[in-house]
Design a protein around this motif. Structure first.
Motif, PDB file in Angstrom:
ATOM      1  N   THR A  11       0.303   4.957  -7.842  1.00  9.09           N
ATOM      2  CA  THR A  11       0.127   4.842  -6.372  1.00  9.09           C
ATOM      3  C   THR A  11      -1.292   5.242  -5.980  1.00  9.09           C
ATOM      4  N   ASP A  12      -1.835   6.279  -6.614  1.00 10.65           N
ATOM      5  CA  ASP A  12      -3.200   6.707  -6.254  1.00 10.65           C
ATOM      6  C   ASP A  12      -4.213   5.603  -6.554  1.00 10.65           C
ATOM      7  N   GLN A  22      -4.000   2.928  -3.906  1.00  9.41           N
ATOM      8  CA  GLN A  22      -4.600   3.291  -2.612  1.00  9.41           C
ATOM      9  C   GLN A  22      -6.133   3.358  -2.708  1.00  9.41           C
ATOM     10  N   ASP A  81       7.327   3.685   1.888  1.00  8.53           N
ATOM     11  CA  ASP A  81       6.816   5.028   2.167  1.00  8.53           C
ATOM     12  C   ASP A  81       6.046   4.960   3.482  1.00  8.53           C
ATOM     13  N   ARG A  82       6.621   5.523   4.575  1.00  8.22           N
ATOM     14  CA  ARG A  82       6.031   5.417   5.918  1.00  8.22           C
ATOM     15  C   ARG A  82       4.575   5.901   5.964  1.00  8.22           C
ATOM     16  N   VAL A  83       4.315   7.041   5.289  1.00 11.53           N
ATOM     17  CA  VAL A  83       2.959   7.607   5.329  1.00 11.53           C
ATOM     18  C   VAL A  83       1.955   6.624   4.713  1.00 11.53           C
ATOM     19  N   ALA A  84       2.325   6.079   3.535  1.00 10.80           N
ATOM     20  CA  ALA A  84       1.429   5.139   2.851  1.00 10.80           C
ATOM     21  C   ALA A  84       1.199   3.900   3.709  1.00 10.80           C
ATOM     22  N   ASN A  93       1.442   3.609   7.030  1.00 11.20           N
ATOM     23  CA  ASN A  93       0.612   3.940   8.210  1.00 11.20           C
ATOM     24  C   ASN A  93      -0.859   4.093   7.823  1.00 11.20           C
ATOM     25  N   SER A  94      -1.101   4.686   6.645  1.00 13.67           N
ATOM     26  CA  SER A  94      -2.517   4.837   6.242  1.00 13.67           C
ATOM     27  C   SER A  94      -3.120   3.462   5.929  1.00 13.67           C
TER      28      SER A  94
END
Length: 1316
Positions: free
Chosen positions: A1131-1132, A1135, A1285-1288, A1290-1291
């Motif tokens: 995932t990192d 992103q 994943d909501r946070v991912a 939104n970012s």
């Protein structure tokens, strides 16, 4: 010998430094001019004979009246001045640039005036003003020598088969040396009658010389040498002096009195003041601008505009600003001087930094070979055809034919900013004074005073002077008392009236009153014609100059903001000057209006601009250079009047606002004279001295003229030594006070090449001196090459470092183009240095053509073996790209096939650009120069290209340019047809190399695309010609799915530009075919430039492309994940990849528009946005199902759209807020449009298109929440997926919104067939 303590001490403050007489020395008799010997030496050198062995023979082809003879300085006073040592050779050469000329009573004997200047080593100047007239030859010896020469000439004519040439005595054939043709154009006496009829013109008979019948005249010159260019005043003084000699009446005083007066008793007017001094018959005025005005320029600018016209003069001015080579050409020396001085005064606040010789003496013609910028004047011969004039180099030459009012410009020439409005404003000034702006008008001769001065004329002049003198405190006490008495006393006036009636003369009173009355009338403008003309000229001059100065003040209003000052003290700045940037060019240019850039980007690279900025930086440690002080004052003033935000550069034309006040300042000075010099007076001469014979200029008495007065006269004690020290540098605006050794050394070395060669040494003309001069040029050229290549590397590498994320860019494409153009210019100058025979305008192209002819000859002789070797090499590597043959001649042929380029200079420049882009410039030039026999044949021994060590170093400097990538050919010649070669490389292991279907390909680049081209069946390689596509970006590859073996697994496509050799690789690594992979029948492949290390590597690299260069394995998911292998990113990593992709797009938009390159690569290429978002969507995606076909992210999009459409129909979305509903509509509309396209782009292709369109229309960040909230997601994604994943999410939305500020445009190859 010194001029005596007073004479030398006060010299800097004197109006004139020397008075000189040049002419025929009766004692040494007739000597042929040094020219003849020099030409013979040059000719012998050209033919390869030993020049030293050439005997200086006589030349009897020409009539002796046409030949030139050596002139001598007959006398000069004083002997020497410390601050301005007398240079006898230079003065002699410039007073009589063509030596002595003889005439008979049949020829025109009108006197002529011309000026000259001598530039000293430190750049300061001394001016000379020369009056040349004809005197009868009295020496029987000289007359009989002329008679003998004429008889020998006639004998020569009868023995040789004679055709009577009416114009040039030696018409130069193309094989003649360039110097010969120049010689023939400048070595005749300028006799107007010499053209009157062929018979007379050739001197066969009729124009000959017969001692019995004819009176023989010879030219003689009198000259004044001054520290400042007071042209009008000197002209009037010399004219009056010569008139005194030819007039019937002897002058009031001996001539010595006037010469002594002008040398020792007339001061320089102080800045901002005017001065009157006395000639033989009339007073003479001169004035000097004040400290805040434009510096003194007394040459009539109006004449220069009249001769050339406004349009031509502005073009010439632009050439001078860009430091091109400028050659002025005219029969008249004074015209050369007027145009040269006119142009250089218009440069304010800049100064010409290179070779400056407004009158090139005939004996210095070899100087036209100088491979540096120059501004020179060459005297033309009457009737000489311009086409006969062969110049050593013309690639960068501006040729100004003053007499024919025309000008030839170099190619590739930018226009001066706001040229049309600028010309309009200049035209208005000219029309205001009744001058024609069109040019082609010879200016009228100056108004001169009458030869015969009548008694009454003399008397009234004397009276007016008396009153003037009274006003300036120059009257003896008694006369002053009478004048004062008279002015305020009515009784005296009555007394005078009474005296008049009774006839009693009160002479003294009468004179004074008449003077008073005359003065009253004069105040309305009773100046003499000459004074009126002088005032008018001064006003025209200053107003025209103000218009030019105002242009610079507008253009460089904010220049100070861009000056980089980062040295603590002068010494450290001087030491590091070479390595430092002192002006922020990129920021300055980015502030300028677009139309100004072509001119400004070149101008800020010039030596004059660099020196101007250097002076600005140095002004923080020492007194401001005068021109800079005036210019900065102007800018300050403009700021006060016109408060505009400095950031808003506009191309709106601002007219000059100083015109009226500048003309008024001059008028006031000339109306009210500030100082009057002491009158000429009788000197302490012995009885009988000072007598002379009418019509002959006498040899003056040296003892009285050798030194000035020993007592301190009034003006010299007015200014103390300190004041005087301050004054001297101010008179020399060019001269910067050099106080220490370091600065001296710096000035000579760091500032420039041409600078220590401001003017050739005008004395010794031996071959050794010519060789020495040329050695200086060779060193200068090598240094310039080192500086230029270093600058190109630093700029280019700096920029590439920025693209990799270091620092900040400081080069623009414009600047790069400017640097390359100046490299082309440097190569032209190197190739034209020491050229034997001039052919065509470009010396480099001419050398290349010679080389090509020889190479093609050897190729024909050894035809067969070469070609078979080439073919064999091709067949070996047929699956990849065949090796590209790189040779000098091959590249020349490419250029010769380009119909768009019409000239040799253009071809040479294109060839340099092509070689630079292919990284073979140094290699090609080495190849060209390896043919030593050819170089020897084309170049003289002293030429740069024949100095082995320097040549090696030069090639080494050019080799360093191979470390950076240039696209200077592709990006400039955008409309030419280019042959391309494409090779399709299949993956053999997993599929057939061939397909039964009909494949097609379309290649796109930054400048366009090739259109769809069918690939012949079973052929993997094809060539096609199309208009330059620029840097290649995408290839569309597809087929029609016909036949049994319609599936095709393609590894990559290679495309090569056959001219530049640039090879692009378009990785694919996927299937094309229905029912396999994602069902795509066409793919859009993104290109990358292949960097070959050598020819072989291109071949090797294309046969089996290294796998790591194909787009990432995860992206091309079908091959690897069918079997479940393949490293999935974390995932990192995903992103980070998205952030990097967005960052690259933002950087792209922060570059200047013209240099952004391809956005397609940043969107769809390796590490692009589409790939990164695709990884985000594939994370946690349930792809392969057991015994079921593969599914793709596009399947998820399709199902979500179907769900949304059905939910909308059932009314589930009715309650949703309005924007949400609209977003939903847009997603469905876009997805359906992509699905309905006629193109078979496959599911991954469709997803790519959706991302690109979403980014373009700023919808991507709105669509993501819809997809996340759609229930389909739970079926198709695991819980750990990033998309859940909501946070991912939104970012990701936040990052994508940062693209909303920029206009994303998509290539047509991506959006073809989709109607949105």
């Amino acid at each position: 010998m010194s001029a005596g303590p007073a004479g030398s001490g006060s010299a800097p403050h004197r109006f004139a430094h020397y008075f000189v007489i040049c002419g025929l020395d009766n004692e040494t008799g007739l000597e042929p001019d040094a020219l003849a010997a020099l030409y013979q030496w040059l000719e012998a050198d050209r033919q390869g004979r030993e020049p030293e062995a050439v005997a200086a023979g006589e030349n009897f082809d020409q009539s002796p009246l046409k030949r030139t003879f050596k002139s001598k300085v007959l006398a000069h006073y004083p002997q020497n001045i410390e601050c301005n040592p007398f240079d006898q050779d230079a003065v002699n050469m410039l007073c009589m640039p063509k030596g002595l000329s003889f005439r008979t009573q049949r020829d025109s004997l009108a006197p002529r005036f011309h000026s000259f200047l001598i530039t000293r080593e430190d750049g300061s100047r001394t001016y000379g003003f020369v009056h040349t007239f004809y005197e009868e030859v009295t020496s029987a010896q000289i007359r009989s020598a002329m008679q003998t020469l004429h008889q020998m000439h006639q004998a020569e004519q009868h023995t040789s088969p004679h055709t009577c040439p009416s114009a040039s005595s030696s018409s130069s054939s193309s094989s003649s040396s360039s110097m010969d043709s120049l010689a023939s154009s400048s070595d005749e006496a300028e006799s107007p009658s010499s053209q009157a009829g062929g018979r007379r013109g050739c001197g066969c008979s009729g124009s000959g010389y017969d001692a019995e019948r004819d009176t023989l005249y010879v030219s003689k010159s009198i000259c004044i040498i001054t520290p400042m260019p007071f042209m009008h005043a000197c002209r009037r003084f010399l004219t009056q002096l010569q008139k005194a000699v030819v007039s019937q009446q002897p002058p009031p005083l001996p001539l010595e009195s006037y010469v002594y007066n002008v040398l020792y008793e007339v001061p320089l007017p102080p800045p901002g003041r005017s001065l009157k001094f006395h000639g033989v018959y009339e007073p003479i005025l001169c004035q000097r601008p004040g400290p805040s005005e434009l510096p003194l320029a007394d040459f009539p600018l109006g004449d220069a505009f009249q001769l050339l016209g406004v349009e031509n003069l502005v073009q010439l001015f632009t050439c001078v600003l860009l430091e091109m080579q400028v050659l002025l050409y005219s029969q008249d020396y004074q015209r050369l001087m007027v145009v040269a001085e006119g142009i250089t005064t218009l440069l304010f606040p800049f100064q010409w930094q290179h070779v400056y010789v407004p009158i090139l003496p005939a004996s210095l013609l070899h100087f036209l070979d100088a491979p540096v910028p120059y501004l020179m004047g060459l005297q033309s011969k009457e009737g000489t055809d311009r086409s006969k004039l062969e110049l050593p180099q013309e690639a960068n030459l501006c040729f100004v034919d003053i007499d024919n009012h025309c000008i030839e410009l170099p190619e590739d020439f930018p226009q001066f900013p706001n040229k049309t409005e600028f010309i309009q404003e200049l035209t208005e000034v000219l029309l205001h004074y009744g001058l024609s702006p069109a040019g082609g008008v010879a200016p009228p001769p100056p108004t001169t005073t009458q030869t015969c001065v009548t008694g009454t004329g003399l008397k009234s002049t004397a009276l007016k002077e008396l009153v003037d003198d009274g006003r300036n405190g120059n009257l003896p006490g008694e006369a002053l008392d009478v004048l004062e008495l008279l002015q305020g006393n009515p009784t005296l006036e009555r007394l005078q009236a009474l005296a008049k009636r009774t006839g009693v003369k009160v002479a003294r009173l009468e004179a004074l009153v008449a003077g008073q009355k005359a003065l009253g009338e004069d105040s309305t403008g009773g100046r003499t014609g000459a004074e009126e003309e002088e005032l008018r000229n001064a006003k025209i001059n200053v107003q025209l100059r103000e218009v030019f100065a105002a242009r610079f003040a507008t253009m460089f209003a904010d220049y100070e903001a861009f000056v980089i000052q980062n040295s603590p003290d002068l010494e450290s700045w001087l030491t590091n000057r070479e390595q430092m940037h002192n002006f922020d060019k990129a920021s300055f240019l980015s502030d300028q209006p677009e139309p100004f850039l072509p001119f400004l980007s070149r101008f800020i690279e010039t030596q004059m601009f660099a020196t101007f900025i250097d002076n600005k930086i140095m002004s923080q440690w020492e007194e401001k250079e005068p021109l800079l002080r005036v210019f900065d004052g102007r800018i300050e003033k403009a700021r006060l009047y016109n408060v505009r935000a400095p950031s808003l550069r506009s191309s709106v034309y601002q007219k000059c606002t100083f015109l009226k006040e500048s003309a008024q300042a001059i008028e006031q000075r000339l109306m009210k004279i500030d100082h009057t010099a002491i009158h000429p007076h009788l000197l302490d001469m012995k009885i009988g001295q000072g007598k002379y014979q009418q019509g002959f200029f006498p040899k003056l008495q040296a003892d009285v003229l050798a030194s000035g007065p020993t007592n301190n006269n009034r003006w010299s004690n007015r200014t103390g030594p300190a004041q005087r020290r301050r004054e001297w540098p101010r008179q020399q605006p060019d001269h910067l006070g050099l106080d220490n050794d370091l600065k001296e050394k710096y000035m000579q070395e760091a500032r420039s090449l041409g600078k220590n060669l401001r003017q050739p040494k005008l004395s010794d003309l031996s071959p050794a001196v010519i060789a020495q001069t040329n050695w200086k040029f060779v060193e200068g050229l090598l240094k310039e090459c080192r500086m230029k290549t270093k600058r190109m590397l630093v700029e280019k590498m700096g920029r590439e470092a920025v693209e990799m994320g270091h620092g900040e860019a400081n080069i623009t494409g414009l600047e790069e183009n400017t640097l390359i153009a100046s490299l082309c210019d440097l190569l032209e100058r190197i190739w034209s240095h020491g050229l034997q025979v001039k052919q065509g305008k470009s010396a480099l192209w001419s050398h290349l053509m010679h080389y090509q002819a020889r190479e093609e000859l050897t190729e024909q002789q050894a035809e067969s073996p070469v070609s078979t070797g080439q073919d064999r090499r091709k067949s070996e590597s047929s699956i990849g790209l065949p090796a590209l043959r790189v040779s000098v001649v091959q590249d020349m042929r490419h250029i010769q096939n380009m119909g768009e380029i019409k000239t040799d200079v253009g071809r040479a420049r294109a060839w340099i650009r092509l070689s630079l882009e292919k990284k073979v410039l140094s290699q090609h030039l080495k190849q060209l120069l390896s043919n030593q026999a050819l170089t020897k044949k084309l170049y003289k021994r002293y030429a740069f290209l024949r100095c082995e060590e320097e040549k090696e170093q030069f090639l080494f400097h050019l080799l360093s340019l191979n470390t950076v990538d240039y696209f200077c050919f592709t990006s400039v010649f955008t409309t030419i047809m280019i042959p391309y070669r494409a090779v399709i490389i299949p993956i053999k292991k997993l599929s057939n190399a061939m397909t039964t279907s009909n494949p097609w390909v379309c290649v796109s680049g930054e400048l366009g695309d090739s259109g769809i081209m069918q690939i012949p069946k079973n052929v993997l390689e094809m060539t096609f010609d199309c208009q330059n596509l620029g840097k290649l970006t995408t290839v569309q590859l597809g087929h029609d799915n016909a036949g049994l073996l319609a599936k095709w697994l393609v590894d990559c496509v290679m495309v090569r530009n056959e001219i530049t050799g640039h090879t692009y690789k378009f990785p694919c690594g996927r299937w094309l075919g229905k029912g396999v992979d994602d069902g795509s029948l066409e793919r859009i492949l993104i290109g990358e430039l292949v960097v070959p290390c050598s020819d072989e590597e291109v071949v090797r690299g294309s046969k089996t492309p290294p796998p790591q260069r194909s787009p990432s394995q995860l992206r091309r998911i079908s091959i690897t994940s069918i079997t479940g292998r393949g490293n999935k990113p974390t995932t990192d990593q995903i992103q980070d990849a998205i952030s990097e992709a967005i960052n690259n797009i933002l950087k792209h938009f922060h570059k200047p528009e013209k240099e952004r390159g391809s956005l397609t690569v940043l969107l769809c290429g390796e590490g692009g946005l589409v790939g990164a978002v695709e990884q985000f969507f594939y994370h946690g995606f349930r792809t392969a199902r057991l015994f079921q076909k593969n599914i793709f992210v596009w399947d998820f999009i399709e199902r979500s759209v179907v769900y949304m459409e059905s939910a909308d129909q059932m009314g589930d979305l009715q309650e949703t807020p309005e924007p949400f509903g609209l977003t939903c509509d847009s997603l469905c509309r876009y997805a359906n449009a992509i699905n309905n396209t006629s193109r078979n782009i496959g599911k991954d292709g469709k997803f790519q298109l959706l991302i690109c369109l979403g980014a373009r229309d700023r919808l991507l960040s709105n669509w993501l929440p819809l997809l996340v909230d759609c229930p389909i997601i739970t079926r198709m994604y695991e819980d750990s997926a990033l998309l859940r994943d909501r946070v991912a999410v939104n970012s990701l939305i936040g990052i994508l919104q940062s693209l909303h500020d920029f206009p994303i445009t998509l290539e047509t190859s991506l959006t073809k067939g989709v109607d949105l």
